[in-house]
Design an enzyme around this catalytic site. Structure first.
Site, PDB file in Angstrom:
ATOM      1  N   HIS A   6       0.829  -1.202   0.000  1.00 16.81           N
ATOM      2  CA  HIS A   6       0.000   0.000   0.000  1.00 16.81           C
ATOM      3  C   HIS A   6       0.865   1.253   0.000  1.00 16.81           C
ATOM      4  O   HIS A   6       2.048   1.215   0.342  1.00 16.81           O
ATOM      5  CB  HIS A   6      -0.972   0.009   1.189  1.00 16.81           C
ATOM      6  CG  HIS A   6      -0.321   0.177   2.530  1.00 16.81           C
ATOM      7  ND1 HIS A   6       0.002   1.407   3.076  1.00 16.81           N
ATOM      8  CD2 HIS A   6       0.064  -0.738   3.465  1.00 16.81           C
ATOM      9  CE1 HIS A   6       0.545   1.245   4.266  1.00 16.81           C
ATOM     10  NE2 HIS A   6       0.607  -0.052   4.533  1.00 16.81           N
ATOM     11  N   CYS A  61       3.672  -4.377   6.558  1.00 20.86           N
ATOM     12  CA  CYS A  61       3.232  -4.215   5.174  1.00 20.86           C
ATOM     13  C   CYS A  61       4.404  -3.829   4.264  1.00 20.86           C
ATOM     14  O   CYS A  61       5.479  -3.475   4.729  1.00 20.86           O
ATOM     15  CB  CYS A  61       2.148  -3.143   5.089  1.00 20.86           C
ATOM     16  SG  CYS A  61       0.555  -3.670   5.744  1.00 20.86           S
TER      17      CYS A  61
END
Length: 206
Positions: free
Chosen positions: A163, A180
């Protein structure tokens, strides 16, 4: 222009500062601490007030000593050199993510379509390595655990996703994710998000 701004003029500012070796990363379009530091260095060199923000005088001075950035200067393919692809990346549609070179390469049938810089989790919250697939996508998402925005999220391993990260854009590798795969180029990730399908392969390797 100043801290927190995010637009194409900031991207041009960064590209022009990079021409003068004041800014050593690919332009992100986000005005954070690194951009402010580069602006202060430029202002000091030119005898201007060292504010770290760009007023009309600073901007016009910068324009006078730089040239209009090319498209490649504004949006280079990647800052970091791509690693040799993992063998698992050579077939099909793959997000090929290298921890060694800190890059993400979007590959189709062994060919690199696009690439971008990434960063990973810390020692306490490491990014998992291995072979995964895109489980689901969300153009706008906020972490239910950390309550931070995760635009253009592509989830591949439980709560871990690729992301966009405004913090990565601002602080670079001085920070880390909670596991992430952070991307700092919002425009590139937006284009990638539209191409990637649920079920596409994800390879995270050294």
């Amino acid at each position: 222009m100043g801290d927190g701004d995010e637009n194409e003029q900031v991207r041009e500012l960064q590209a022009r500062l990079r021409q003068l070796d004041f800014f050593d990363r690919a332009p992100t379009g986000f005005y954070g601490t690194m951009t402010a530091g580069a602006v202060r260095k430029f202002q000091a060199r030119r005898g201007l007030p060292e504010t770290g923000s760009v007023d009309e005088t600073t901007w016009q001075t910068l324009l006078s000593v730089t040239r209009k950035p090319t498209a490649d200067e504004l949006k280079p393919s990647t800052t970091n050199k791509l690693d040799t692809p993992d063998p698992r990346c050579m077939t099909g549609r793959v997000l090929c993510i290298s921890k060694e070179s800190r890059t993400l390469a979007w590959m189709i049938d062994g060919k690199v379509v696009s690439s971008m810089d990434v960063r990973f989790g810390s020692e306490n919250t490491p990014t998992r390595e291995g072979l995964f697939k895109v489980e689901w996508k969300a153009r706008e998402w906020t972490s239910t655990i950390y309550h931070t925005p995760m635009p253009y999220a592509m989830f591949f391993s439980r709560g871990q996703a690729v992301h966009y990260s405004a913090d990565f854009a601002a602080r670079g590798y001085a920070g880390a994710s909670h596991g992430c795969v952070n991307v700092r180029d919002r425009a590139k990730l937006s284009a990638l998000f539209d191409q990637v399908k649920v079920g596409d392969k994800v390879v995270v390797h050294w």
